[in-house]
Scaffold this motif. Structure first.
Motif, PDB file in Angstrom:
ATOM      1  N   PRO A   6     -24.713  30.880  27.124  1.00 30.91           N
ATOM      2  CA  PRO A   6     -23.929  30.476  28.311  1.00 30.91           C
ATOM      3  C   PRO A   6     -22.613  30.659  28.365  1.00 30.91           C
ATOM      4  CG  PRO A   6     -25.059  28.785  27.224  1.00 30.91           C
ATOM      5  CD  PRO A   6     -25.467  29.987  26.443  1.00 30.91           C
ATOM      6  N   ARG A   7     -21.992  30.507  27.374  1.00 26.59           N
ATOM      7  CA  ARG A   7     -20.460  30.225  27.001  1.00 26.59           C
ATOM      8  C   ARG A   7     -19.954  31.674  27.276  1.00 26.59           C
ATOM      9  NH1 ARG A   7     -20.525  28.316  20.971  1.00 26.59           N
ATOM     10  NH2 ARG A   7     -21.462  30.266  21.141  1.00 26.59           N
ATOM     11  N   THR A  24     -16.873  25.293  27.657  1.00 26.41           N
ATOM     12  CA  THR A  24     -17.808  25.169  28.584  1.00 26.41           C
ATOM     13  C   THR A  24     -18.043  26.340  29.450  1.00 26.41           C
ATOM     14  OG1 THR A  24     -15.838  24.499  30.024  1.00 26.41           O
ATOM     15  CG2 THR A  24     -16.609  22.638  28.967  1.00 26.41           C
ATOM     16  N   ALA A  25     -19.055  26.161  30.212  1.00 28.46           N
ATOM     17  CA  ALA A  25     -19.386  27.382  31.088  1.00 28.46           C
ATOM     18  C   ALA A  25     -19.370  26.593  32.437  1.00 28.46           C
ATOM     19  CB  ALA A  25     -20.776  27.467  30.847  1.00 28.46           C
ATOM     20  N   LEU A  33     -28.278  28.401  31.717  1.00 33.82           N
ATOM     21  CA  LEU A  33     -27.983  27.178  30.864  1.00 33.82           C
ATOM     22  C   LEU A  33     -29.482  26.399  30.644  1.00 33.82           C
ATOM     23  CD1 LEU A  33     -25.211  25.189  32.223  1.00 33.82           C
ATOM     24  CD2 LEU A  33     -25.416  26.218  29.956  1.00 33.82           C
ATOM     25  N   GLY A  82     -22.658  23.692  29.474  1.00 34.67           N
ATOM     26  CA  GLY A  82     -22.593  24.613  28.217  1.00 34.67           C
ATOM     27  C   GLY A  82     -22.484  23.708  26.911  1.00 34.67           C
ATOM     28  N   ILE A  85     -27.898  23.883  25.957  1.00 38.20           N
ATOM     29  CA  ILE A  85     -29.034  24.577  26.827  1.00 38.20           C
ATOM     30  C   ILE A  85     -30.311  23.874  26.921  1.00 38.20           C
ATOM     31  CG2 ILE A  85     -28.119  26.913  26.398  1.00 38.20           C
ATOM     32  CD1 ILE A  85     -30.858  27.461  25.091  1.00 38.20           C
TER      33      ILE A  85
END
Length: 311
Positions: A6-7, A24-25, A33, A82, A85
């Motif tokens: 997700p990153r 972060t995402a 995620l 993020g 997950i």
């Protein structure tokens, strides 16, 4: 199903990351995620935990607490952007994996990092408790909203029982077995003027909770409202300076939620006429303490004042 980091948005290979990934995402990456996990990808999930912690939610379709917990976990996963997950494991479809993980009851939420179990909790915990649990391992997002529990308590404290009721009803729906939310809902109902509905809610609690201090306190609030003179009756007492008038004025203040003024008036009546109503002022002080709760600042302060007056 390939697992996506997700990153970075790149497919997970299971190999260690070769460069530092963003911290972060974006919230729009919620699909990456939150994933379903099973025989086809459990090994990838364990490999992924070498790079990003994994919150493994073990659930079952027949489990009502699981259904209440899952939306909270999904919301918090996106909120943490993020930091971890969320992997959801249906134990009915993956009994062998569940057995290997030692899942004996659901919901069972496990935090996995570096391929190993870090911590876990069982049962559908309230959102606030889950936040506190997560904060042991992850910094809370700077822009994290207050939990529903905190919002409800703040609304009640601010004199907005309608909002408090709505929020507590949502909390009760999410956590039907969490008795403190039901008691808090009853308190909001009393503040809203729905004493009969609050009493019915309290009467339907399990016996051990029905007579516990928190529920007794709400019942005391209901009783004060029933015992206190109406505002019209109070007006008729305005010129009187006898003990009965002082006692009724104190009751009205307590029933209206002006606890400090009511406690002060009751303490003053004790000094003035301890014998009134078979020690009614002292007995009522104790009932107000019960209504407020043992840890309330006014309870602590006025217990000390009562003790000083008596001894």
């Amino acid at each position: 199903m390939p697992i996506v980091d997700p990153r970075t948005g790149e497919p997970l290979t299971g190999e260690p990351a070769t460069q530092e990934a963003p911290a972060t995402a974006d919230n729009s990456q919620g699909a990456e995620l939150i994933i379903d996990v099973g025989r086809d990808n459990i090994q990838q999930i364990l490999e992924f935990s070498m790079q990003v912690p994994v919150l493994l939610d073990c659930w079952a379709p027949w489990c009502e607490p699981c259904k209440n917990l899952m939306p909270i976990l999904e919301k918090l996963t996106i909120e943490y952007q993020g930091a971890f997950i969320l992997a959801k494991l249906n134990i009915d479809d993956n009994q062998e994996i569940a057995a290997q993980l030692g899942v004996r009851s659901v919901p069972d939420v496990k935090l996995i990092s570096q391929g190993g179990l870090v911590d876990h909790f069982q049962g559908a915990l309230p959102e606030k408790q889950i936040r506190e649990w997560l904060e042991r391992y992850f910094p809370a997002p700077e822009d994290a909203p207050a939990s529903l529990e905190d919002q409800a308590a703040e609304a009640l404290e601010a004199g907005d029982p309608t909002t408090a009721r709505t929020l507590y009803e949502e909390l009760v729906q999410q956590n039907p077995e969490h008795i403190p939310y039901q008691v808090a809902l009853a308190r909001a109902l009393v503040a809203q003027g729905n004493a009969a509905e609050a009493r019915t809610l309290l009467d339907n609690l399990p016996p051990e909770d029905r007579d516990a201090p928190a529920a007794r306190g709400v019942r005391a609030s209901i009783e004060f409202g029933e015992e206190a003179p109406s505002h019209e009756e109070l007006a008729a007492l305005s010129e009187r300076d006898d003990s009965e008038a002082h006692f009724k004025r104190a009751l009205r203040r307590v029933a209206d939620g002006d606890y400090e003024a009511g406690l002060e008036a009751l303490l003053g009546l004790m000094k003035r006429d301890r014998a009134y109503g078979d020690d009614a002022a002292r007995k009522t002080l104790l009932r107000v303490f019960d209504a407020l709760g043992a840890d309330h600042p006014l309870t602590v302060t006025y217990r000390r004042k009562l003790f000083a007056l008596l001894y």
